[in-house]
Every structure is written in C-alpha cells, then in structure tokens.
Design a protein around this motif. Structure first.
Motif, PDB file in Angstrom:
ATOM      1  N   VAL A  56       0.837  -1.196   0.000  1.00 19.98           N
ATOM      2  CA  VAL A  56       0.000   0.000   0.000  1.00 19.98           C
ATOM      3  C   VAL A  56       0.877   1.253   0.000  1.00 19.98           C
ATOM      4  CG1 VAL A  56      -1.672   1.326   1.339  1.00 19.98           C
ATOM      5  CG2 VAL A  56      -1.944  -1.132   1.100  1.00 19.98           C
ATOM      6  N   TYR A  59       2.230   1.917  -3.340  1.00 21.74           N
ATOM      7  CA  TYR A  59       1.186   2.479  -4.194  1.00 21.74           C
ATOM      8  C   TYR A  59       1.014   3.979  -3.914  1.00 21.74           C
ATOM      9  CZ  TYR A  59      -3.495   3.659  -5.744  1.00 21.74           C
ATOM     10  OH  TYR A  59      -4.556   4.296  -6.306  1.00 21.74           O
ATOM     11  N   PHE A  60       0.970   4.332  -2.643  1.00 19.94           N
ATOM     12  CA  PHE A  60       0.804   5.742  -2.285  1.00 19.94           C
ATOM     13  C   PHE A  60       1.961   6.585  -2.802  1.00 19.94           C
ATOM     14  CE2 PHE A  60      -1.915   4.944   1.729  1.00 19.94           C
ATOM     15  CZ  PHE A  60      -3.018   4.790   0.923  1.00 19.94           C
ATOM     16  N   HIS A  67      -3.395  12.374  -4.429  1.00 18.86           N
ATOM     17  CA  HIS A  67      -3.198  12.979  -3.116  1.00 18.86           C
ATOM     18  C   HIS A  67      -1.730  13.297  -2.890  1.00 18.86           C
ATOM     19  CE1 HIS A  67      -7.313  11.974  -1.912  1.00 18.86           C
ATOM     20  NE2 HIS A  67      -7.120  10.945  -2.706  1.00 18.86           N
ATOM     21  N   LEU A  70      -0.053  11.979   0.292  1.00 21.09           N
ATOM     22  CA  LEU A  70       0.275  10.550   0.259  1.00 21.09           C
ATOM     23  C   LEU A  70       1.483  10.288  -0.623  1.00 21.09           C
ATOM     24  CD1 LEU A  70      -3.267   8.919   0.082  1.00 21.09           C
ATOM     25  CD2 LEU A  70      -1.773   9.127   2.040  1.00 21.09           C
ATOM     26  N   LEU A  75       2.164   6.095   3.693  1.00 18.26           N
ATOM     27  CA  LEU A  75       1.174   5.605   4.647  1.00 18.26           C
ATOM     28  C   LEU A  75       1.036   6.489   5.884  1.00 18.26           C
ATOM     29  CD1 LEU A  75      -0.597   3.144   4.488  1.00 18.26           C
ATOM     30  CD2 LEU A  75       1.130   1.837   5.672  1.00 18.26           C
ATOM     31  N   GLN A  78      -1.622   8.950   6.072  1.00 16.80           N
ATOM     32  CA  GLN A  78      -2.985   8.494   6.329  1.00 16.80           C
ATOM     33  C   GLN A  78      -3.457   8.941   7.707  1.00 16.80           C
ATOM     34  OE1 GLN A  78      -5.488   6.362   4.977  1.00 16.80           O
ATOM     35  NE2 GLN A  78      -4.628   6.707   2.969  1.00 16.80           N
ATOM     36  N   PHE A  82      -7.021  10.214   8.844  1.00 15.18           N
ATOM     37  CA  PHE A  82      -7.684   9.610   9.987  1.00 15.18           C
ATOM     38  C   PHE A  82      -8.108  10.689  10.985  1.00 15.18           C
ATOM     39  CE2 PHE A  82      -7.172   7.908  14.333  1.00 15.18           C
ATOM     40  CZ  PHE A  82      -8.270   7.070  14.333  1.00 15.18           C
ATOM     41  N   SER A  85     -10.810  12.784   9.734  1.00 19.61           N
ATOM     42  CA  SER A  85     -12.129  12.151   9.743  1.00 19.61           C
ATOM     43  C   SER A  85     -12.737  12.154  11.130  1.00 19.61           C
ATOM     44  CB  SER A  85     -12.047  10.730   9.188  1.00 19.61           C
ATOM     45  OG  SER A  85     -11.597   9.864  10.190  1.00 19.61           O
TER      46      SER A  85
ATOM     47  N   MET B   1     -17.007  10.526   8.522  1.00 23.49           N
ATOM     48  CA  MET B   1     -16.385   9.982   7.308  1.00 23.49           C
ATOM     49  C   MET B   1     -17.374   9.886   6.172  1.00 23.49           C
ATOM     50  SD  MET B   1     -13.953   6.744   7.261  1.00 23.49           S
ATOM     51  CE  MET B   1     -14.766   6.255   5.771  1.00 23.49           C
ATOM     52  N   PHE B 133     -10.487   5.186   4.837  1.00 23.02           N
ATOM     53  CA  PHE B 133      -9.263   5.988   4.574  1.00 23.02           C
ATOM     54  C   PHE B 133      -8.574   5.587   3.278  1.00 23.02           C
ATOM     55  CE2 PHE B 133      -9.595   5.401   9.233  1.00 23.02           C
ATOM     56  CZ  PHE B 133     -10.191   6.614   9.467  1.00 23.02           C
ATOM     57  N   ILE B 134      -8.006   4.391   3.272  1.00 21.88           N
ATOM     58  CA  ILE B 134      -7.251   3.966   2.100  1.00 21.88           C
ATOM     59  C   ILE B 134      -8.158   3.905   0.878  1.00 21.88           C
ATOM     60  CG2 ILE B 134      -6.101   1.975   1.059  1.00 21.88           C
ATOM     61  CD1 ILE B 134      -4.772   1.494   3.736  1.00 21.88           C
ATOM     62  N   PHE B 138      -8.207   5.540  -3.852  1.00 26.59           N
ATOM     63  CA  PHE B 138      -8.147   4.872  -5.160  1.00 26.59           C
ATOM     64  C   PHE B 138      -8.990   5.616  -6.184  1.00 26.59           C
ATOM     65  CE2 PHE B 138      -6.690   1.436  -2.503  1.00 26.59           C
ATOM     66  CZ  PHE B 138      -5.695   0.877  -3.285  1.00 26.59           C
TER      67      PHE B 138
END
Ligand code: FMN
Lengths: 505, 138
Positions: A56, A59-60, A67, A70, A75, A78, A82, A85, B1, B133-134, B138
């Motif tokens: 992951v 990928y970021f 983003h 990212l 990671l 994130q 978090f 949120s 969220m 989140f993740i 995408f």
C-alpha cells in the motif's frame, strides 16, 4: 507534514519520521520473514501484515497521483486523513469549532476543496456563520430571472484609451499575483495549465521572467514589483528594453505595476542569498551570492506626479493595458492620486485594490495584522471617490482579499469591482492545506516550496483539472446568484444589491 | 467519514464479486473445517512448520471468520483481505518449508492457494472503495 509535534516533552519531526518509516518498511518485512524462517513460523503473521502495508505504501508513494500528501509521505500521511475524519468530533467536543480556524476556516476551505474536486458542494441544515456579526448580505429579488437572460461576462481593458492591444476578459476571476519563488515550479505550472484550460487570466507575480507560466500557454498579466525583477537595471530602475521584449510576448496581455500589497503594505522585502538559485538569479535578473532588497516603493515614483508619469511610461513602452495594484492606506492620499491622474489626463487601465486581509509568501506579522484597510471598506471607498471625481469610466477596478467564494466575490462586484483576483482560492484548489509554512520552503503539499521531494507529489495535469473545476463551479454559482438577484450580468450589480448594517453609499 | 457511494460499483461487478466471494468462502470453510477436524494431512503440515503446532486452530479460526465475512453483505472486503493474508502465509510455508509439488496433495493445495489468492484480489479490487481511509485514495 514538516511539523514538529510534542510528545511527552520530546519533539518529533514528522517529515523525518515518515521518511524513515518509508525506507525501513521493506526491511521490516524481510526481517520478520527471516525470523519466521529461522526461528518460529508465527513471525510470518507480522511478515504478511507488514507486506500488505509495504504494498500500500508503495502504491501511495509511486503510483497514485491524486493525493499530494500521500505521494510525499506515504502511509504515515494516512494519519492526517484519519484525524481529519475524526476531527469534527474532536473539535466539537474538545477543540475548535468549524468556523474558528484562521485565515480561512474549515468550512470555507472545504467548500473550495469540494469545488475543485467537482464533488457535491452543497451543505445542509443551515449556515455556520454568526449572523448578527456579519455585515453584508446579497439582496435577492422576489422575481428571479431565468437562465436564458443571463449574459456572458466580458470586460475589455484598454478600451478607454482606445489602444490597439486591448484585452477582453471572458471570465470574471483572475489568478492573483504569486511569484515563481514564492511558488515552486510545479505549482506555477499547475496553475498556468489550469488557467489555460479554464480560459482564465493569470498574474505572474513579481518573480521576474515568467518562464514556467509561458510553458503552459495561458494568458498572463506580467507583474512588476518594486524590485522590477526581470525588467530591471542594477539600480532598481526600469530597463525599457527588457520590458518591451516581455510585453512583446504574445501571451503577455497586460502589465501590472505593484505599488503595494495587502499583506505588507508599505513594506519592501528581502530575497536572502540562500534562496537565489542559478535559475532564480537568471529569471529575476539579480546576482548570485548576495541578498537582494526590494525597496518599499518604485525608485522612479517619489511623488504623485512621478508615479503618474511612470504609469504613462510603462503604457507607452509596452503598448498594452497597464494597471496598478495597491492596498489602501489613506483616503485623502488616494483622492490626491486620482486628482493627479485627472490633472495629467493619464489613467492606468485598471486599479487593483488588495485588501489588508490579503495573503503573502512571507511578511512580518504586524504588517499582515495591523496595516492597511480591509477590502470591504477600501473597495466602496475607492469606487465612491472614482465616481465623485467623475473618472469611474476611465478605468476598470479589480479587487482581492479572501474573495474565494462566489458570495464574497459578488459582494465585491456590488461594491464596484469589475473583476476579481484571488490567490489563495487557487492555492487551495491545488490542495493547499493551510499549513502556514509558505515562508519556510517546507510546504508539505509541494506548493510553496522548491524542494524536489516535496514537489514530487504535485501532479500538474491533475491539479490543473482542479483549477478548471473550481472555476467552473464558481461560474455556475455566479449564474445562479445573478438569477436570484434578478440581474442579467455582473456589471448590473450595485451597492443597492447589498444589505449592510451600517449602510454604504 | 464520507460514506461510499455504492453506485461506484456496477451491477456486473457486484455479480462477479459475489461469485468469487462464494467460491473463496467454500474453499476457506473447507480448509478451516479440516483443521478443526484433525485431518491427518493438516496435522502433518503444521507439525512441519516450526512453532506452529497449536497455531493450527488460530489459522482455522481466521479462515472461518474470513469465510463468514465473505458471505455478509457489508464486510466481504475484510473477508477477502483475511483470506488473502492466510493465503500469503500458506505461500510462505510452501515456498520455504513444504514445497509445492513433492506429492499430489501438496500440489492440489498449491493450486487451490493460487486460485483463492487470485479471487481474493478480484473481490478486494472491486470493493476497494469500501476500505476506510485507504479506499478513498483509489
Ligand atoms: C504565496 C503568495 C505569494 C504572493 N505573491 C505576490 C506577489 O508576488 N505580488 C503581489 O502583488 N501579490 C502577491 N501575493 C498576494 C496575492 O496576489 C493577493 O493579492 C492576496 O493574497 C489577496 O488575495 P487572496 O486573499 O485571494 O489570497 C501573494 C500571495 C500569496 C499567498
């Protein structure tokens, strides 16, 4: 995330932390794989979990482009999503409310973010503003008009003087001055490409020769600051030839003489030698290895008469519409300026009023906070003086100062603005998270930095789409507001369309 | 969220996902059951792996949980992730200790493993936006 946080009296550099984490992660996978192989198969539980994390993270960092945070931090970033949120809960119970952040609160920012991403930008339930404290509201009509009667925006600069190279603005919002230097290469290119796509005009800022702006092919206002970067002689005076050459570039549509700026009115600046890279020295036309001072005024303009004739000189050299940008200080001084313009019958093609709330790459706090008149006071005043002196039809009026949403933009139109400038609105469209580090070369989202690592995450193509989307969304709302106010065009708006507590005239 | 907009997943994808989910769930449930039922082959396998003798039941529980989640409406992506995790563990075991082809049963296990891995990927990809989140990235 170049931010230090305190944990039990210890500071943690989040930037370093994330870099360390990204480098070490694959090694942790190998380490546990080894332990599992050599000692106890149960270690492979960790191998598997960390392997997922590493994939992951990869990928970021290297694949996704949406983003910036990212791409830059992987990671670890994130955590920001978090905390964001669970932020509403934290803030609601513990910390700030949604309207308390400065200079732009969370609600204002998230509106721009949503517009620039083209996702639903409606809010629910009611306004978060303190109504008994806000001074202005737009007055809608009992009889809204239909969309079909709304006329497209059009504003021609230079028509008053009858010059050959007039410029017709087709979109009422312009990307305000931000120099290459304050912004990094990729941010400039993203804005310029976005401007090209959206058909909007972009101001180069006082960063000298607009190399990166030109790459993307958008229409430009070349800004000449008090140091005249790009068009100067060593004694800070104007080099006519350099200006002529610049004005000759087909993309350069207008010239702006910056007299002062809202965030630091009456203040020059200093470009420290550390910041003068080879490229910056070339583009700005300054030597390397020594600090360069921006004077607090144009050396040619030591009194009103000289200022007026300097405007005339730039007009005749460039053969383009020429404007001036200033933040209002004294009302009587501004009136004297207008009287002088009248007396000499020389008028700039536009005047930009930058409110004291305007932004900057770097300025002393006291100048940001305590000097200059805010836009919603200055603008009606300027408009009134121009009308009283009978010269309102001699020039165009532009406004800047946190005019990032269509509501505030319309208020400015009502107060007399013909077009709107915004800098930070477009920065947020690029993904600015208001980390407040423009002066430190550490911008975590790669906008106001020259650090290659930090800029890496700023995908020019994607961010230019955000600029386009932000602009489209603003225009859509402009049309809706015009309908509600029962106006056919922005030029019909006047102070009568504005509710004010104290009353302006 | 922000909630996931399930319109992001087309109805065709939903069908494909469900087919995969059911197949994986059946394979995992069967694998789990054979571990709980003291199947000789599994006992032997877990004996061969250092320190894993009693972990057999942990793995069996994870597989059962994964199979269960795969058959729920809202959490199949977590089931697929757990499934993928166990398959990765199995892959490590095969590649470091057990080998893939030394007998017929091992070969059968390896093929099933690759099959389930592939299907888990499909389920995870189709449902990627559901991960908190993740998923939004995408
Ligand atoms: C990073 C940054 C750099 C800026 N650079 C310049 C500049 O070079 N010249 C200038 O006249 N104004 C500059 N400004 C001021 C803006 O052009 C604008 O007048 C001001 O920020 C008000 O608009 P806003 O509130 O929409 O940001 C800069 C502002 C920012 C945030």
């Amino acid at each position: 995330m170049k931010k230090e946080i305190w944990i039990g009296g210890m500071t943690v550099d989040l930037d370093r932390l994330s870099k360390g984490f990204n480098v070490l992660l694959p090694f942790w996978v190998l380490f546990f794989a080894f332990l599992g192989y050599r000692f106890n198969f149960n270690f492979h539980f960790l191998t598997v979990i960390l392997f997922f994390a590493a994939v992951v993270n990869f990928y970021f960092l290297f694949i996704q482009k949406r983003h910036t945070l990212l791409s830059n931090f992987g990671l670890m970033a994130q955590f920001r999503y978090f905390f964001e949120s669970i932020g509403p809960e934290l803030r609601q119970y513990l910390f700030l409310s949604d309207v308390e952040e400065k200079p732009f609160n969370r609600i204002e920012r998230s509106e721009v973010y949503r517009k620039s991403k083209g996702v639903d930008d409606t809010f629910a339930f009611g306004s978060q503003l303190l109504f008994n404290q806000s001074e202005f509201k737009l007055r809608h009509s009992l009889f809204p008009v239909s969309r079909s009667v709304i006329q497209p925006f059009s504003l021609t600069f230079g028509e008053e003087r009858g010059i050959k190279n007039t410029y017709t603005l087709k979109r009422p919002v312009i990307i305000s001055a931000m120099s290459f230097g304050a912004l990094g290469e990729r941010a400039v290119r993203s804005l310029a490409r976005g401007a090209k796509k959206a058909g909007i005009l972009m101001n180069t800022g006082e960063g000298g020769y607009p190399k990166y702006h030109l790459l993307e092919g958008c229409h430009l206002i070349f800004q000449m600051g008090t140091a005249k970067f790009g068009v100067r002689k060593d004694d800070f005076t104007l080099d006519d030839n350099k200006l002529r050459k610049l004005a000759f570039l087909p993309q350069v549509k207008m010239i702006e003489i910056k007299v002062s700026q809202g965030a630091k009115p009456g203040k020059g600046g200093l470009l420290p030698k550390e910041k003068i890279s080879k490229e910056i020295s070339e583009l700005r036309g300054v030597p390397m290895g020594e600090d360069v001072i921006s004077p607090s005024f144009h050396v040619e303009c030591t009194n009103l008469n000289k200022l007026v004739h300097f405007i005339k000189r730039v007009q005749s050299i460039s053969e383009l519409p020429v404007g001036i940008k200033l933040c209002i200080g004294r009302e009587d001084e501004f009136r004297e300026l207008i009287l002088e313009l009248k007396k000499e019958d020389i008028f700039p093609d536009y005047i930009t009023i930058d409110g004291a709330e305007g932004g900057t790459g770097a300025a002393p706090k006291t100048f940001m906070d305590d000097v200059g008149v805010p836009i919603f006071v200055a603008l009606p005043m300027v408009n009134r003086i121009l009308n009283e002196e009978g010269v309102r039809n001699k020039l165009k009026l532009m406004a800047a100062g946190k005019l990032i949403n269509s509501g505030r933009q319309f208020m400015a139109f009502c107060m007399g603005a013909d077009a709107i400038y915004t800098a930070r609105g477009f920065m947020m469209a690029l993904g600015c998270i208001q980390a407040l580090q423009c002066n430190r070369n550490t911008c975590p989202v790669g906008i106001t930095t020259h650090d290659e690592h930090l800029q890496r995450g700023l995908d020019i193509e994607l961010k230019s789409e955000r600029v386009l989307s932000y602009m489209k969304s603003l225009e859509h709302e402009h049309v809706e507001l015009l309908q509600a106010l029962a106006k056919k065009s922005i030029s019909e708006l006047s102070i009568l369309d504005l509710y004010t507590e104290k009353g302006l005239s | 969220m922000k909630n996931v907009n399930f319109k992001d997943i087309s109805s065709k994808e939903v069908v494909v996902s469900w087919i995969c989910q059911i197949i994986i769930a059946v394979v995992l449930a069967k694998a789990s059951l054979s571990k709980f039922m003291d199947d000789e082959m599994t006992i032997l396998v877990f004996k061969t792996l250092k320190g894993m003798e009693s972990t057999r039941f942990v793995i069996a529980t994870i597989e059962a949980l994964a199979a269960f989640l795969l058959l729920t409406k809202t959490l199949p992506h977590y089931g697929a992730l757990l499934g993928l995790g166990t398959m990765m563990g199995a892959f490590i075991a095969h590649s470091t200790v057990l080998g893939f082809t030394s007998n017929k049963e091992l070969m059968m296990m390896s093929i099933l493993m690759l099959f389930v891995t592939a299907l888990s990927f499909v389920v995870i990809w189709i449902n990627r936006k559901r991960f908190p989140f993740i998923g939004q990235t995408f």
